[in-house]
Motif scaffolding. Structure first.
Motif, PDB file in Angstrom:
ATOM      1  N   ILE A   1      -3.253   7.024   4.348  1.00 55.97           N
ATOM      2  CA  ILE A   1      -4.500   6.962   3.970  1.00 55.97           C
ATOM      3  C   ILE A   1      -5.582   6.793   5.338  1.00 55.97           C
ATOM      4  O   ILE A   1      -5.805   5.524   5.376  1.00 55.97           O
ATOM      5  CB  ILE A   1      -4.853   6.218   2.660  1.00 55.97           C
ATOM      6  N   GLY A   2      -5.898   7.775   5.776  1.00 55.75           N
ATOM      7  CA  GLY A   2      -6.398   7.734   7.126  1.00 55.75           C
ATOM      8  C   GLY A   2      -7.673   6.944   7.118  1.00 55.75           C
ATOM      9  O   GLY A   2      -8.387   6.176   8.128  1.00 55.75           O
ATOM     10  N   ASN A   3      -8.723   7.560   5.979  1.00 55.22           N
ATOM     11  CA  ASN A   3      -9.994   6.613   6.285  1.00 55.22           C
ATOM     12  C   ASN A   3     -10.168   5.435   5.701  1.00 55.22           C
ATOM     13  O   ASN A   3     -10.962   4.696   6.035  1.00 55.22           O
ATOM     14  CB  ASN A   3     -10.916   7.494   4.812  1.00 55.22           C
ATOM     15  N   GLU A   4      -8.805   4.724   5.256  1.00 60.59           N
ATOM     16  CA  GLU A   4      -8.855   3.534   4.924  1.00 60.59           C
ATOM     17  C   GLU A   4      -7.849   2.794   6.088  1.00 60.59           C
ATOM     18  O   GLU A   4      -7.539   1.640   5.953  1.00 60.59           O
ATOM     19  CB  GLU A   4      -8.267   3.009   3.755  1.00 60.59           C
ATOM     20  N   LYS A   5      -7.233   3.657   6.960  1.00 54.56           N
ATOM     21  CA  LYS A   5      -6.304   3.134   8.146  1.00 54.56           C
ATOM     22  C   LYS A   5      -5.362   2.238   7.290  1.00 54.56           C
ATOM     23  O   LYS A   5      -5.080   0.930   7.577  1.00 54.56           O
ATOM     24  CB  LYS A   5      -7.112   2.252   9.199  1.00 54.56           C
TER      25      LYS A   5
ATOM     26  N   ILE B   1      -1.180   2.493   5.523  1.00 52.64           N
ATOM     27  CA  ILE B   1       0.001   3.437   5.328  1.00 52.64           C
ATOM     28  C   ILE B   1       0.786   2.632   3.982  1.00 52.64           C
ATOM     29  O   ILE B   1       0.989   1.352   4.072  1.00 52.64           O
ATOM     30  CB  ILE B   1       0.935   3.258   6.567  1.00 52.64           C
ATOM     31  N   MET B   2       1.203   3.359   3.152  1.00 55.82           N
ATOM     32  CA  MET B   2       1.756   2.822   1.928  1.00 55.82           C
ATOM     33  C   MET B   2       3.024   3.622   1.720  1.00 55.82           C
ATOM     34  O   MET B   2       3.155   4.714   1.953  1.00 55.82           O
ATOM     35  CB  MET B   2       0.912   2.629   0.693  1.00 55.82           C
ATOM     36  N   TYR B   3       4.254   2.678   1.300  1.00 50.45           N
ATOM     37  CA  TYR B   3       5.448   3.470   0.903  1.00 50.45           C
ATOM     38  C   TYR B   3       6.312   2.396  -0.129  1.00 50.45           C
ATOM     39  O   TYR B   3       6.079   1.385  -0.057  1.00 50.45           O
ATOM     40  CB  TYR B   3       6.277   3.795   2.117  1.00 50.45           C
TER      41      TYR B   3
ATOM     42  N   LEU C   1       0.702  -1.393   4.713  1.00 52.45           N
ATOM     43  CA  LEU C   1       0.466  -1.735   6.003  1.00 52.45           C
ATOM     44  C   LEU C   1      -1.016  -1.238   6.415  1.00 52.45           C
ATOM     45  O   LEU C   1      -1.546   0.068   5.996  1.00 52.45           O
ATOM     46  CB  LEU C   1       1.205  -1.129   7.008  1.00 52.45           C
ATOM     47  N   THR C   2      -1.742  -2.244   6.979  1.00 45.89           N
ATOM     48  CA  THR C   2      -3.268  -1.640   7.030  1.00 45.89           C
ATOM     49  C   THR C   2      -3.217  -1.974   8.855  1.00 45.89           C
ATOM     50  O   THR C   2      -2.480  -2.667   9.307  1.00 45.89           O
ATOM     51  CB  THR C   2      -4.286  -2.769   6.568  1.00 45.89           C
ATOM     52  N   TYR C   3      -4.004  -1.103   9.418  1.00 45.30           N
ATOM     53  CA  TYR C   3      -4.011  -1.103  11.042  1.00 45.30           C
ATOM     54  C   TYR C   3      -5.649  -0.855  11.309  1.00 45.30           C
ATOM     55  O   TYR C   3      -6.367  -0.499  10.544  1.00 45.30           O
ATOM     56  CB  TYR C   3      -3.035  -0.004  11.429  1.00 45.30           C
TER      57      TYR C   3
ATOM     58  N   PHE D   1      -1.333  -3.054  13.648  1.00 40.84           N
ATOM     59  CA  PHE D   1      -1.167  -3.314  12.420  1.00 40.84           C
ATOM     60  C   PHE D   1      -1.869  -4.759  12.351  1.00 40.84           C
ATOM     61  O   PHE D   1      -1.929  -5.730  12.995  1.00 40.84           O
ATOM     62  CB  PHE D   1       0.105  -3.505  12.025  1.00 40.84           C
ATOM     63  N   THR D   2      -2.730  -4.862  11.324  1.00 42.30           N
ATOM     64  CA  THR D   2      -3.330  -6.332  10.835  1.00 42.30           C
ATOM     65  C   THR D   2      -2.731  -6.961   9.859  1.00 42.30           C
ATOM     66  O   THR D   2      -2.712  -8.364   9.728  1.00 42.30           O
ATOM     67  CB  THR D   2      -4.868  -5.849  10.582  1.00 42.30           C
ATOM     68  N   THR D   3      -2.473  -6.196   8.694  1.00 44.71           N
ATOM     69  CA  THR D   3      -1.523  -6.954   7.597  1.00 44.71           C
ATOM     70  C   THR D   3      -0.366  -6.057   7.135  1.00 44.71           C
ATOM     71  O   THR D   3      -0.375  -4.807   7.310  1.00 44.71           O
ATOM     72  CB  THR D   3      -2.633  -7.219   6.408  1.00 44.71           C
ATOM     73  N   VAL D   4       0.637  -6.833   6.779  1.00 49.29           N
ATOM     74  CA  VAL D   4       1.675  -6.202   5.897  1.00 49.29           C
ATOM     75  C   VAL D   4       1.794  -6.961   4.682  1.00 49.29           C
ATOM     76  O   VAL D   4       2.125  -8.059   4.741  1.00 49.29           O
ATOM     77  CB  VAL D   4       2.711  -6.187   6.826  1.00 49.29           C
TER      78      VAL D   4
END
Length: 331
Positions: A195-199, A201-203, A249-251, A264-267
């Motif tokens: 989700i690029g606009n939110e930076k 990654i989800m899986y 994951l946010t970055y 990466f800022t949070t996992v």
């Protein structure tokens, strides 16, 4: 470097002095050859050179001025801008001089490991590509690869005690210490999305067989330890279980000088543990924990926290070596 200096000297005259277009093309070609030569020379000689900081505030090494591609380009210009002159001067004063002129040159980008699946931001199948990339890197992170800066994450340790898990079927209180988890490379990845606009990654992941080991202490609830020492038992817990997990994951994009990097800022991980086979070994006896006991619910927050912290640190240690456009190029 003698060859580079000879070639450099041969084209110092401005291009306007060449008689015709053919000679100009030859000069351009020669310039490209020397640039490549300098880049190769730089990549072979950065190790052991004195470290420095470039004018753009990025890590660099002190090399011969005509061995640095960016400095060489300025040297070859018949007309220099004010900014180029300042860059040239700042690069030179950043290094100690003795004999041949040296300049602070940015280190060449490190090559990506061959097993890393690189996904392009404009790829219509990027989510499938990310699935493959996560799977490959997950396996590598489990076993580690020190040559490419991949930190081994297995086994994962829970950093503190897990206290006071009540086992109603056994009417005992379980205390755990030195808890470790293995089996991290045996998993499947699905439903990955960027989700690029939110930076973000989800899986989803499915771990087929995670193993747990721990030292334990069992006590009867409500008993004072000093008075009822006979009701306190010590031993080990071992077993395996399968689990579904949802990763988020946010970055963010950070800059070092003029170069963009990813961090990466949070996992965050949500585990759904099931099909467990956990056994206690106490006083030479084997006891199977009932799935009706709530030990899994009590363990889950600690498992999630430990996995998230371990993966966050390992992932950032790895990606800090490469630029954003190396890891996630636009096209």
């Amino acid at each position: 470097m003698i060859l580079a200096q000879v070639l450099l000297y041969s084209i110092r005259k401005p291009l306007s002095n060449f008689a015709n277009a053919r000679m100009k093309k030859s000069a351009d070609f020669l310039r490209d050859v020397i640039t490549v030569f300098c880049m190769v020379t730089l990549s072979q000689t950065v190790y052991g050179q004195e470290a420095c900081t470039t004018p753009s505030n990025t890590p660099g090494v002190c090399v011969l001025a005509n061995a640095c591609p960016s400095i060489f380009k300025i040297l070859m210009s018949s007309i220099r801008t004010r900014e180029e002159t300042q860059l040239l001067q700042s690069s030179i004063v950043s290094c100690p001089q003795s004999g041949d002129t040296k300049a602070c040159c940015e280190k060449p980008s490190k090559s990506l490991p061959p097993y890393l699946v690189v996904c392009k931001r404009n790829d219509p199948q990027i989510n499938k590509c990310i699935e493959n990339s996560i799977k490959e890197m997950g396996v590598r992170m489990a076993i580690g690869d020190s040559d490419n800066g991949v930190k081994q994450v297995e086994p994962i340790f829970v950093s503190r005690f897990i206290d006071g898990i009540y086992l109603p079927m056994e009417n005992m209180v379980l205390y755990m210490q030195n808890v470790t988890f293995t089996g991290l490379s045996n998993y499947r990845v699905s439903n990955a999305r960027l989700i690029g606009n939110e930076k973000k990654i989800m899986y989803d992941a499915y771990y087929e067989q995670l193993q747990i080991k721990s030292k334990i202490r069992l006590e009867r609830p409500g008993m004072r330890r000093m008075q009822f020492a006979g009701m306190m038992l010590t031993g080990d817990i071992v077993g395996n279980y399968s689990a579904n997990a949802k990763f988020t994951l946010t970055y963010k994009i950070i800059k070092r000088g003029d170069t963009e990097y990813m961090e990466f800022t949070t996992v965050k991980i949500n585990f759904d543990i099931h099909q467990s086979n956990i056994k206690l070994y106490v006083m030479n006896s084997e006891v199977s924990l009932s799935e009706n006991d709530n030990y899994l619910a009590a363990l889950t927050p600690e498992i999630e926290k430990s996995f998230a912290n371990t993966y966050l640190n390992a992932a950032n240690e790895f990606i800090s070596q490469y630029t954003y456009n190396q890891l996630l190029p636009e096209s």
